[in-house]
Design a protein around this motif. Structure first.
Motif, mmCIF file in Angstrom:
data_model
loop_
_atom_site.group_PDB
_atom_site.id
_atom_site.type_symbol
_atom_site.label_atom_id
_atom_site.label_comp_id
_atom_site.label_asym_id
_atom_site.label_seq_id
_atom_site.Cartn_x
_atom_site.Cartn_y
_atom_site.Cartn_z
ATOM 1 N N HIS A 9 0.843 -1.189 0.000
ATOM 2 C CA HIS A 9 0.000 0.000 0.000
ATOM 3 C C HIS A 9 0.875 1.235 0.000
ATOM 4 C CE1 HIS A 9 -3.924 1.946 0.566
ATOM 5 N NE2 HIS A 9 -3.223 2.889 1.178
ATOM 6 N N ILE A 10 0.659 2.061 -1.008
ATOM 7 C CA ILE A 10 1.421 3.307 -1.109
ATOM 8 C C ILE A 10 0.436 4.459 -1.049
ATOM 9 C CG2 ILE A 10 3.001 4.660 -2.534
ATOM 10 C CD1 ILE A 10 3.739 1.880 -3.844
ATOM 11 N N ALA A 19 5.095 10.504 -1.940
ATOM 12 C CA ALA A 19 4.302 9.299 -1.713
ATOM 13 C C ALA A 19 5.000 8.448 -0.664
ATOM 14 C CB ALA A 19 4.152 8.532 -3.015
ATOM 15 N N LEU A 58 -8.434 0.408 -0.269
ATOM 16 C CA LEU A 58 -7.974 -0.569 -1.248
ATOM 17 C C LEU A 58 -6.457 -0.430 -1.393
ATOM 18 C CD1 LEU A 58 -10.744 0.005 -3.926
ATOM 19 C CD2 LEU A 58 -10.485 -1.996 -2.472
ATOM 20 N N SER A 60 -2.514 -0.851 -3.009
ATOM 21 C CA SER A 60 -1.928 -0.636 -4.330
ATOM 22 C C SER A 60 -1.839 -1.959 -5.077
ATOM 23 C CB SER A 60 -0.531 -0.054 -4.198
ATOM 24 O OG SER A 60 -0.566 1.125 -3.444
ATOM 25 N N PHE A 86 -13.143 -1.043 16.517
ATOM 26 C CA PHE A 86 -12.161 -0.007 16.208
ATOM 27 C C PHE A 86 -11.560 0.580 17.480
ATOM 28 C CE2 PHE A 86 -15.003 -0.040 12.575
ATOM 29 C CZ PHE A 86 -14.111 -0.014 11.525
ATOM 30 N N SER A 88 -11.208 3.868 18.056
ATOM 31 C CA SER A 88 -12.162 4.873 18.527
ATOM 32 C C SER A 88 -13.533 4.218 18.490
ATOM 33 C CB SER A 88 -12.144 6.100 17.627
ATOM 34 O OG SER A 88 -12.358 5.724 16.289
ATOM 35 N N PRO A 89 -14.301 4.347 19.558
ATOM 36 C CA PRO A 89 -15.533 3.568 19.666
ATOM 37 C C PRO A 89 -16.531 3.871 18.542
ATOM 38 C CG PRO A 89 -15.395 5.239 21.383
ATOM 39 C CD PRO A 89 -14.075 5.213 20.715
ATOM 40 N N ALA A 90 -17.065 2.820 17.957
ATOM 41 C CA ALA A 90 -18.043 2.983 16.878
ATOM 42 C C ALA A 90 -19.463 2.904 17.425
ATOM 43 C CB ALA A 90 -17.812 1.922 15.808
ATOM 44 N N TYR A 108 -27.348 -5.375 10.718
ATOM 45 C CA TYR A 108 -26.999 -6.752 10.367
ATOM 46 C C TYR A 108 -28.226 -7.627 10.141
ATOM 47 C CZ TYR A 108 -22.069 -5.821 11.071
ATOM 48 O OH TYR A 108 -20.790 -5.321 10.937
ATOM 49 N N GLY B 89 -16.395 8.226 15.339
ATOM 50 C CA GLY B 89 -16.170 6.802 15.131
ATOM 51 C C GLY B 89 -17.416 6.030 14.736
ATOM 52 N N GLN B 92 -17.545 4.600 10.959
ATOM 53 C CA GLN B 92 -16.764 3.439 10.548
ATOM 54 C C GLN B 92 -17.504 2.129 10.850
ATOM 55 O OE1 GLN B 92 -13.099 3.981 12.668
ATOM 56 N NE2 GLN B 92 -14.067 3.959 14.679
ATOM 57 N N GLY B 93 -18.241 2.122 11.968
ATOM 58 C CA GLY B 93 -19.018 0.937 12.306
ATOM 59 C C GLY B 93 -20.109 0.659 11.270
ATOM 60 N N LEU B 95 -19.922 1.697 8.096
ATOM 61 C CA LEU B 95 -19.279 1.370 6.816
ATOM 62 C C LEU B 95 -18.844 -0.093 6.724
ATOM 63 C CD1 LEU B 95 -17.119 4.557 6.186
ATOM 64 C CD2 LEU B 95 -19.073 3.782 4.853
ATOM 65 N N VAL B 96 -18.484 -0.699 7.845
ATOM 66 C CA VAL B 96 -18.058 -2.101 7.779
ATOM 67 C C VAL B 96 -19.233 -3.064 7.907
ATOM 68 C CG1 VAL B 96 -15.728 -1.629 8.629
ATOM 69 C CG2 VAL B 96 -17.508 -2.274 10.248
ATOM 70 N N ALA B 97 -20.427 -2.521 8.106
ATOM 71 C CA ALA B 97 -21.600 -3.389 8.207
ATOM 72 C C ALA B 97 -22.060 -3.794 6.805
ATOM 73 C CB ALA B 97 -22.721 -2.659 8.938
ATOM 74 N N ARG B 101 -24.673 0.812 0.327
ATOM 75 C CA ARG B 101 -24.128 2.162 0.517
ATOM 76 C C ARG B 101 -25.216 3.212 0.352
ATOM 77 N NH1 ARG B 101 -19.634 0.549 3.081
ATOM 78 N NH2 ARG B 101 -21.091 -1.101 3.528
ATOM 79 N N ARG B 256 -13.659 3.855 -2.286
ATOM 80 C CA ARG B 256 -12.757 3.643 -1.167
ATOM 81 C C ARG B 256 -11.399 4.253 -1.489
ATOM 82 N NH1 ARG B 256 -13.431 -2.685 -0.294
ATOM 83 N NH2 ARG B 256 -14.133 -2.618 -2.444
ATOM 84 N N GLU B 257 -10.784 4.773 -0.463
ATOM 85 C CA GLU B 257 -9.433 5.326 -0.624
ATOM 86 C C GLU B 257 -8.524 4.214 -1.177
ATOM 87 O OE1 GLU B 257 -6.063 5.177 2.740
ATOM 88 O OE2 GLU B 257 -8.058 5.806 3.348
ATOM 89 N N ARG B 258 -7.714 4.572 -2.169
ATOM 90 C CA ARG B 258 -6.931 3.534 -2.825
ATOM 91 C C ARG B 258 -5.446 3.887 -2.821
ATOM 92 N NH1 ARG B 258 -7.025 -0.414 -6.745
ATOM 93 N NH2 ARG B 258 -9.240 -0.551 -7.172
ATOM 94 N N GLY B 259 -4.623 2.896 -2.606
ATOM 95 C CA GLY B 259 -3.190 3.115 -2.667
ATOM 96 C C GLY B 259 -2.759 3.340 -4.107
ATOM 97 N N VAL B 260 -1.697 4.106 -4.315
ATOM 98 C CA VAL B 260 -1.228 4.355 -5.679
ATOM 99 C C VAL B 260 -0.254 3.264 -6.108
ATOM 100 C CG1 VAL B 260 -1.624 6.815 -5.665
ATOM 101 C CG2 VAL B 260 0.534 5.924 -4.797
ATOM 102 N N ALA B 261 -0.023 3.207 -7.406
ATOM 103 C CA ALA B 261 0.738 2.088 -7.945
ATOM 104 C C ALA B 261 2.214 2.132 -7.569
ATOM 105 C CB ALA B 261 0.577 2.058 -9.462
ATOM 106 N N ALA B 262 2.815 3.298 -7.565
ATOM 107 C CA ALA B 262 4.244 3.330 -7.268
ATOM 108 C C ALA B 262 4.586 4.596 -6.514
ATOM 109 C CB ALA B 262 5.049 3.268 -8.565
ATOM 110 N N ALA B 263 5.600 4.494 -5.697
ATOM 111 C CA ALA B 263 6.014 5.657 -4.910
ATOM 112 C C ALA B 263 6.812 6.630 -5.776
ATOM 113 C CB ALA B 263 6.862 5.205 -3.732
#
Lengths: 324, 263
Positions: A9-10, A19, A58, A60, A86, A88-90, A108, B89, B92-93, B95-97, B101, B256-263
């Motif tokens: 992951h970058i 980066a 996601l 890299s 988590f 921080s409490p969810a 759920y 917080g 996030q709870g 989002l993972v459920a 969306r 979703r936030e995504r990592g880039v391919a190369a530094a």
């Protein structure tokens, strides 16, 4: 149960910030029903890995599969069988315990009699029974954490991820939380992956993974990890740490390391420590502030593993055994 | 589908519960537009003489405009809570459920709309004092106008707030962006004699169309409204606006936030 395969992951850079590689080529597997602790110094990539595992980011490159589902292609499938606690409490602090549980049940798909019996079960091990109508903001830290765990366990997850769940708890609450977690994990056969800094938490888990700079440095049972640094060690504090270490190396041929303000002689065979200690005291008494023989704990393994330069091929321990 | 509704309503209920547990918030949001209306209404009463609107007092003219303002501001500023949800917080709870969306967006949007509706409905009590008598059909049309406006602009608020780090930035952006849209909608003064360029701005302004579907039911019954091309156009634009903002918000949550391919 969890298979992480060559994950990288970058973080994208900007004009001012280059980066940054948070995780690089990480592979790690957790078997079904296993309790694994993921550890590493701050900035080691733990949190990034956690965010990826719970499906919020996601990577890299690389693949993650959880219970046979590809996390990135089928996130909805994974969400159904996963519970996440988590750091921080969810929970919504302005709502009562019961209201929070009800929302979680709705998220759920639990309703009616099923919801009530699950809720009862989830609350049975907590101290929350007579506090259901209290707002979460009025609960103590330990009880608020119980709400969090009860909520997550209500949905019977197969896989449970926890991100430093005991942060901010006093030692008693921490112990209670972990005892409950271990008991429930065993009873339900859950697969648990928990990030933690506190090594007192790691002694009774199945395996401990130690990360640094986005790489896996060590991954083994607590026993095997402790065996890595010999069975005993001699720890010294000196007036001049570096100076004494240099003299020990030169004059006695000892392989000592300086860690913080301590001089450590780690790989000592059982029974050799005491004579060695006496020998050192004989020769360097005026230099020494304190000296002791220590059984290595996991925190020593952590210091040992993370304080050396990252080698290209990790450590001498068997990283091949990471498949699940 | 039923899961979508269940989750949306559950999250919306939470939003509403939080709102009514903060009495200051309830009082503040109702009192502010009320004062605005009374003071501006009293101030402009003497000088308000637009052509073709004899017999309409400024208080009356401005009344639907204030309602629009309440819907607009209450729904947009309620959606700001998404920033708090993330910081605290709670988000996030969610989002993972295993929830759609869209349900996450709808939960917030419906919650905010209902909050805005309560405030605006309290304000509706003033209608008879202005000599505006709503028949049942018109009331239904008015409520529909409120809901559509609320949904569209809560979703806009959601969309803008999602990427923001602080609530203060959100306030600043909203003031610069929303105030002019509201002022140019015809809520504050009629835009009868404005230059052609201004008319185009008005036509493209979703707030003007929301104003039309809120103001018209005070004067016409459902049969007249549903046969009027002007009203129908505004109705269509408001619906399209709501659908657009909901769709964009959902895409935003999905990303979703995504990592880039190369530094």
């Amino acid at each position: 149960m969890i298979t992480i395969d060559d994950l990288t992951h970058i973080y994208p850079g900007s004009r001012k910030v280059p980066a940054r590689t948070a995780i690089s080529g990480l592979s790690l597997g957790v078997r079904e029903g296993e309790f694994v602790i993921l550890s590493g110094p701050n900035g080691s990539g733990k949190s990034t890995l956690f965010r990826i595992l719970c499906g919020l980011a996601l990577p890299s490159l690389g693949r993650v599969s959880i219970a046979g589902f590809d996390l990135f292609a089928q996130p909805a499938k994974v969400r159904e069988i996963m519970g996440v606690v988590f750091q921080s409490p969810a929970v919504d602090k302005h709502l009562s315990v019961a209201e929070n549980l009800a929302i979680h049940g709705d998220l759920y798909g639990l309703s009616g009699a099923e919801y009530r019996s699950r809720r009862e079960e989830a609350l049975s091990w907590t101290d929350l029974a007579d506090r259901l109508d209290q707002q979460v903001s009025t609960l103590s830290g330990g009880l608020a954490r119980q709400v969090e765990l009860a909520k997550v366990l209500m949905t019977n997850p197969k896989v449970l991820l926890l991100d430093e769940p005991t942060t901010g708890l006093d030692p008693v609450s921490r112990r209670n939380f972990l005892d409950a977690l271990h008991r429930l994990q065993k009873a339900r056969g859950m697969t648990v992956l928990m990030t933690s800094h506190v090594f007192a938490e790691a002694d009774d888990v199945d395996r401990v993974a130690i990360m640094r700079e986005g790489k896996l440095l060590a991954y083994d049972s607590p026993k095997a990890l402790k065996a890595m640094i010999g069975t005993e060690m001699v720890v010294l504090q000196a007036k001049d740490t570096e100076g004494l270490a240099a003299r020990l190396r030169a004059e006695m041929g000892l392989a000592v390391r300086c860690i913080g303000d301590e001089v450590r002689l780690e790989e000592t065979e059982n029974g050799e420590s005491l004579p060695l200690l006496e020998k050192i005291l004989d020769r360097y008494r005026p230099e020494v502030l304190s000296i002791s023989i220590k059984q290595p704990g996991l925190d020593d393994v952590f210091v040992h593993v993370t304080s050396r330069a990252v080698p290209d091929h990790a450590l001498a321990i068997d990283l091949k055994r990471t498949g699940s | 589908m039923s899961a979508l509704i269940r989750v949306s309503l559950s999250l919306a209920k939470r939003e509403f519960t939080r709102f009514i547990r903060q009495p200051q918030r309830v009082i503040g949001t109702v009192a502010q537009p009320l004062l605005f209306w009374l003071f501006l209404g009293a101030g402009f009463a003497g000088s308000f003489r637009p052509a073709g609107m004899e017999g309409v007092s400024y208080l009356e003219y401005f009344y639907p405009g204030v309602m629009l303002m309440m819907m607009l501001f209450a729904s947009i500023f309620s959606s700001i809570t998404i920033i708090e949800d993330r910081d605290a917080g709670f988000l996030q709870g969610v989002l993972v459920a295993p929830v759609s969306r869209l349900a996450i967006v709808l939960g917030k949007v419906l919650g905010c709309t209902s909050i805005a509706m309560v405030q605006t409905l309290i304000f509706t009590i003033a209608a008879p004092f202005l000599g505006l008598n709503l028949g049942f059909g018109s009331l239904v049309m008015l409520l529909m106008g409120f809901v559509l406006t609320g949904v569209g602009f809560s979703a806009l608020g959601f969309l803008l707030a999602w990427g923001m780090k602080s609530t203060s930035a959100f306030h600043a952006v909203m003031m610069v962006f929303l105030m002019p849209l509201w002022m140019l909608s015809g809520a504050l003064f009629p835009l009868g004699n404005v230059p052609q360029a201004m008319k185009l701005v008005m036509l493209a302004n979703p707030v003007s169309h929301a104003l039309i579907i809120i103001r018209a039911p005070f004067y016409y019954g459902p049969q007249v409204l549903l046969a009027d091309p002007h009203y129908l156009t505004s109705l269509a634009v408001t619906i399209a606006w709501a659908v657009l903002c909901l769709g964009l918000s959902m895409a935003r949550v999905n990303k979703r936030e995504r990592g880039v391919a190369a530094a």
